[in-house]
Design a protein around this motif. Structure first.
Motif: not given
Length: 135
Positions: A49-52, A19-20, A41-43, A25-27
């Protein structure tokens, strides 16, 4: 009779929800290395999608012994309505805490991580919940 060369490596395949932010926002994704994938993802090493949308808070995950089971659940979860996903998250993580912090509990690499972990533990401990206290 012994089968030679048929040893199967025991593995866990993970379906995870990021989640953001709380109610953000969910992924939904699947991986064979949850720790590595969430770190990516954290880096912001994962394009798309997750980076954007800044989606990197691990809020829910489930392990499977077979990759086909994990992929099946991931596809199923992606088709779920948002309200069902929220219910799944809040069943085990009502505060939408970043579960990655708990996973990385081995000596924290940075003081901010230690502080966040301590705050999370304080918020979810039974003594800190008002409904669990005697009147």
């Amino acid at each position: 009779m012994t089968q030679v060369g048929v040893m199967r490596e025991e593995r866990t395949y993970w379906v995870y929800v990021l989640a953001s932010k709380r109610q953000g926002t969910l992924y939904v994704g699947v991986t064979n290395s949850l720790e590595r994938r969430i770190a990516e993802h954290k880096a912001q090493r994962v394009d798309g999608f997750t980076r954007t949308y800044g989606v990197d808070r691990l809020v829910c995950y489930r392990g499977f012994g077979e990759v086909t089971e994990a992929i099946h659940f991931e596809k199923q979860l992606k088709r779920w309505r948002r309200e069902w996903k929220v219910r799944l998250i809040e069943r085990d993580n009502p505060e939408w805490s970043d579960l990655y912090i708990e996973m990385m509990e081995l000596p924290p690499l940075h003081p901010d991580i230690a502080a966040a972990l301590a705050e999370h533990k304080r918020r979810v401990s039974p003594a800190s919940r008002s409904e669990d206290r005697d009147p």
